[in-house]
Design a protein around this motif. Structure first.
Motif, PDB file in Angstrom:
ATOM      1  N   ILE A 157       0.932  -1.260  -0.055  1.00 55.28           N
ATOM      2  CA  ILE A 157       0.074  -0.127  -0.046  1.00 55.28           C
ATOM      3  C   ILE A 157       0.796   1.281   0.101  1.00 55.28           C
ATOM      4  N   ASN A 158       2.036   1.102   0.614  1.00 59.19           N
ATOM      5  CA  ASN A 158       2.843   2.268   0.828  1.00 59.19           C
ATOM      6  C   ASN A 158       3.830   2.433  -0.163  1.00 59.19           C
ATOM      7  N   GLN A 159       3.784   2.004  -1.445  1.00 57.67           N
ATOM      8  CA  GLN A 159       4.532   1.962  -2.412  1.00 57.67           C
ATOM      9  C   GLN A 159       4.919   3.315  -3.097  1.00 57.67           C
ATOM     10  N   THR A 160       5.930   3.687  -3.011  1.00 56.23           N
ATOM     11  CA  THR A 160       6.061   5.095  -3.854  1.00 56.23           C
ATOM     12  C   THR A 160       5.608   5.233  -5.388  1.00 56.23           C
ATOM     13  N   TYR A 161       5.331   3.995  -6.093  1.00 55.99           N
ATOM     14  CA  TYR A 161       4.860   3.941  -7.242  1.00 55.99           C
ATOM     15  C   TYR A 161       3.420   3.357  -7.056  1.00 55.99           C
ATOM     16  N   ASP A 162       2.358   4.034  -7.742  1.00 48.66           N
ATOM     17  CA  ASP A 162       1.095   3.605  -7.467  1.00 48.66           C
ATOM     18  C   ASP A 162       0.015   3.041  -8.367  1.00 48.66           C
ATOM     19  N   ASN A 163       0.712   2.721  -9.589  1.00 46.90           N
ATOM     20  CA  ASN A 163      -0.092   2.300 -10.776  1.00 46.90           C
ATOM     21  C   ASN A 163      -0.091   0.688 -10.440  1.00 46.90           C
ATOM     22  N   TRP A 164      -0.898   0.053  -9.319  1.00 42.30           N
ATOM     23  CA  TRP A 164      -0.859  -1.172  -9.093  1.00 42.30           C
ATOM     24  C   TRP A 164      -2.221  -1.828  -8.423  1.00 42.30           C
ATOM     25  N   GLU A 165      -2.349  -3.133  -8.447  1.00 41.33           N
ATOM     26  CA  GLU A 165      -3.682  -3.845  -7.676  1.00 41.33           C
ATOM     27  C   GLU A 165      -3.040  -4.959  -7.063  1.00 41.33           C
ATOM     28  N   LEU A 166      -3.936  -5.012  -5.770  1.00 39.06           N
ATOM     29  CA  LEU A 166      -3.648  -6.310  -4.990  1.00 39.06           C
ATOM     30  C   LEU A 166      -4.826  -7.148  -4.915  1.00 39.06           C
ATOM     31  N   ILE A 167      -4.304  -8.233  -5.295  1.00 39.20           N
ATOM     32  CA  ILE A 167      -5.450  -9.593  -5.343  1.00 39.20           C
ATOM     33  C   ILE A 167      -5.220 -10.366  -4.238  1.00 39.20           C
ATOM     34  N   CYS A 168      -5.900 -10.423  -3.094  1.00 33.37           N
ATOM     35  CA  CYS A 168      -5.690 -11.053  -2.192  1.00 33.37           C
ATOM     36  C   CYS A 168      -6.721 -12.491  -2.105  1.00 33.37           C
ATOM     37  N   VAL A 169      -5.913 -13.488  -2.230  1.00 35.49           N
ATOM     38  CA  VAL A 169      -6.910 -14.818  -2.421  1.00 35.49           C
ATOM     39  C   VAL A 169      -6.872 -15.290  -0.986  1.00 35.49           C
ATOM     40  N   ILE A 207      -4.213 -15.226 -10.692  1.00 35.51           N
ATOM     41  CA  ILE A 207      -3.882 -15.306 -12.189  1.00 35.51           C
ATOM     42  C   ILE A 207      -5.006 -15.106 -12.916  1.00 35.51           C
ATOM     43  N   LYS A 208      -6.027 -15.662 -12.617  1.00 39.68           N
ATOM     44  CA  LYS A 208      -7.201 -15.688 -13.569  1.00 39.68           C
ATOM     45  C   LYS A 208      -8.022 -14.298 -13.696  1.00 39.68           C
ATOM     46  N   ILE A 209      -7.705 -13.780 -12.542  1.00 39.79           N
ATOM     47  CA  ILE A 209      -8.576 -12.381 -12.532  1.00 39.79           C
ATOM     48  C   ILE A 209      -7.559 -11.131 -12.437  1.00 39.79           C
ATOM     49  N   CYS A 210      -6.149 -11.162 -12.529  1.00 39.36           N
ATOM     50  CA  CYS A 210      -5.362 -10.064 -12.443  1.00 39.36           C
ATOM     51  C   CYS A 210      -5.507  -9.302 -13.793  1.00 39.36           C
ATOM     52  N   ASN A 211      -5.159  -8.103 -13.756  1.00 44.37           N
ATOM     53  CA  ASN A 211      -5.419  -7.114 -14.915  1.00 44.37           C
ATOM     54  C   ASN A 211      -4.131  -6.391 -15.174  1.00 44.37           C
ATOM     55  N   GLY A 212      -3.236  -6.631 -14.429  1.00 47.65           N
ATOM     56  CA  GLY A 212      -1.772  -5.903 -14.607  1.00 47.65           C
ATOM     57  C   GLY A 212      -1.073  -6.358 -15.834  1.00 47.65           C
ATOM     58  N   ASP A 213      -0.332  -5.354 -16.558  1.00 47.53           N
ATOM     59  CA  ASP A 213       0.651  -5.980 -17.571  1.00 47.53           C
ATOM     60  C   ASP A 213       1.831  -6.921 -17.005  1.00 47.53           C
ATOM     61  N   TYR A 214       2.130  -6.735 -15.765  1.00 43.48           N
ATOM     62  CA  TYR A 214       3.074  -7.484 -15.086  1.00 43.48           C
ATOM     63  C   TYR A 214       2.349  -8.212 -13.838  1.00 43.48           C
ATOM     64  N   VAL A 215       3.121  -9.219 -13.369  1.00 38.61           N
ATOM     65  CA  VAL A 215       2.371 -10.046 -12.348  1.00 38.61           C
ATOM     66  C   VAL A 215       3.507 -10.328 -11.309  1.00 38.61           C
ATOM     67  N   CYS A 216       3.338  -9.798 -10.109  1.00 37.76           N
ATOM     68  CA  CYS A 216       4.375  -9.891  -8.745  1.00 37.76           C
ATOM     69  C   CYS A 216       3.523 -10.877  -7.677  1.00 37.76           C
ATOM     70  N   PHE A 217       4.343 -11.601  -7.126  1.00 36.49           N
ATOM     71  CA  PHE A 217       3.764 -12.301  -6.174  1.00 36.49           C
ATOM     72  C   PHE A 217       4.252 -12.216  -4.628  1.00 36.49           C
ATOM     73  N   MET A 218       3.715 -12.289  -3.724  1.00 33.94           N
ATOM     74  CA  MET A 218       4.193 -11.952  -2.580  1.00 33.94           C
ATOM     75  C   MET A 218       3.570 -12.942  -1.615  1.00 33.94           C
ATOM     76  N   ASP A 219       4.163 -13.820  -0.661  1.00 29.15           N
ATOM     77  CA  ASP A 219       4.019 -14.592   0.597  1.00 29.15           C
ATOM     78  C   ASP A 219       3.226 -13.746   1.782  1.00 29.15           C
ATOM     79  N   ALA A 220       2.104 -14.214   2.206  1.00 28.69           N
ATOM     80  CA  ALA A 220       1.477 -13.266   3.344  1.00 28.69           C
ATOM     81  C   ALA A 220       2.559 -12.841   4.353  1.00 28.69           C
ATOM     82  N   LYS A 239       2.314 -10.519 -18.135  1.00 26.81           N
ATOM     83  CA  LYS A 239       1.045 -11.403 -18.077  1.00 26.81           C
ATOM     84  C   LYS A 239       0.827 -12.320 -19.042  1.00 26.81           C
ATOM     85  N   LYS A 240       1.241 -11.652 -20.288  1.00 23.43           N
ATOM     86  CA  LYS A 240       0.786 -12.676 -21.281  1.00 23.43           C
ATOM     87  C   LYS A 240       1.833 -14.033 -21.321  1.00 23.43           C
ATOM     88  N   ILE A 241       3.093 -14.152 -20.535  1.00 24.47           N
ATOM     89  CA  ILE A 241       3.580 -15.134 -20.323  1.00 24.47           C
ATOM     90  C   ILE A 241       2.800 -15.947 -19.113  1.00 24.47           C
TER      91      ILE A 241
END
Length: 322
Positions: A25-37, A77-90, A164-166
């Motif tokens: 949430i506190n990233q200095t760059y703000d064009n992101w979405e967070l999908i929490c499953v 992965i099925k519902i993400c909208n970004g051009d690029y995808v990042c992963f983080m463990d909780a 994302k295309k990969i």
């Protein structure tokens, strides 16, 4: 449309979420979405996530019946909208300039895969290792697949940002241990360009009750089966036969260590011999070219071949106390 999608699987992590969530949430760059499953949590995890998401439309909460972290990531992965995808463990977290640094690198070169350096740390915050990935970014897809199959390239999803295309061509397995290997194999296999951030922006927090304790006395047996079947499906098993045997060799050593921790000495030796017999019949693991093994592995296999199990038992017990 967002440029970056974070996918975070969660299961009964409760208040441990705070540090990781807020680091996004506190990233200095703000064009992101967070999908929490939410993978079927039964504690207050859902309440905590919904509290974050109610005032932030970039945070999406998805619930599913408990199916494991791999299946939870597949849902993301099925519902993400970004051009690029990042992963983080909780229970991990990232530096506040993670995305700013990644985006600057991607503007210069639109890599299919961007490797990230990792800081490994204990739950008390003490960093004990910095893993660098620059050497991997200079290799071809084929070279990286060989390193991946032989477990010389980490399997985890969190150490890379992927187009994302990969990623839409890839999925995680249902395995309880090593669910990332199939996903990372397909990512590398389907990618052509690789880069490295050369900066540690991801903190991997070592959880004493994490994945490394799951899977019983032969935790990598299902992993070997999954990757072997996948190689056969792609008709490339023979090409990576040596690397598969390397993976089997490491699996034997992990099983040996687990057996000596789980069982009495006599029961452990009996079980270890069963494991070795299985792998040797199928992969000729005792006949592996010793030059392909690290120095420590060569020593362990030499001790196995000479039935020095008591010495191996002492080594394992000493290592467990460290």
């Amino acid at each position: 449309m967002f440029k970056y999608s974070f996918i975070v699987p969660v299961y009964n992590v409760g208040k441990k979420l705070k540090k990781g969530f807020e680091s996004i949430i506190n990233q200095t760059y703000d064009n992101w979405e967070l999908i929490c499953v939410d993978d079927g949590s039964t504690d207050d995890t859902a309440t905590i996530i919904k509290e974050y998401s109610k005032d932030n439309e970039k945070i999406k909460y998805v619930y599913q019946e408990n199916s494991g972290p791999g299946m939870a990531r597949n849902t993301g992965i099925k519902i993400c909208n970004g051009d690029y995808v990042c992963f983080m463990d909780a229970d991990d977290y990232i530096e506040k300039d993670y995305l700013m640094s990644v985006d600057k690198k991607m503007q210069d070169n639109e890599f299919d895969v961007l490797f990230l350096d990792l800081l490994l740390e204990k739950e008390n915050g003490k960093v004990y290792q910095n893993i660098k990935f620059e050497k991997f970014s200079q290799k071809s897809s084929d070279e990286l697949v060989k390193l991946l199959v032989s477990n010389k390239l980490p399997w985890g999803a969190y150490n890379k940002v992927v187009k994302k295309k990969i990623i839409k061509k890839c999925e995680f397995s249902k395995l309880a241990v090593g669910e990332e290997i199939l996903f990372t194999f397909d990512v590398i296999y389907n990618s052509k360009t690789f880069g490295s951030l050369n900066k540690a922006v991801y903190h991997y927090v070592h959880n004493e009750n994490g994945q490394h304790k799951k899977g019983g006395d032969d935790p990598w047996k299902p992993v070997i089966s999954v990757i072997e079947n996948h190689l056969e499906k792609l008709n490339i098993k023979e090409k990576y036969k040596k690397e598969l045997t390397d993976l089997v060799a490491k699996s034997v050593i992990i099983s040996l260590y687990r057996c000596f921790l789980l069982y009495s000495y006599n029961d452990a030796v009996k079980r270890i011999k069963e494991v070795i017999s299985f792998y040797d019949d199928r992969y000729n693991v005792l006949g592996i070219d010793s030059k392909r093994l690290s120095k420590s592995y060569r020593i362990i296999f030499s001790l196995i071949k000479h039935n020095k199990y008591l010495l191996l038992f002492c080594i394992c017990k000493f290592r467990s106390l460290k």
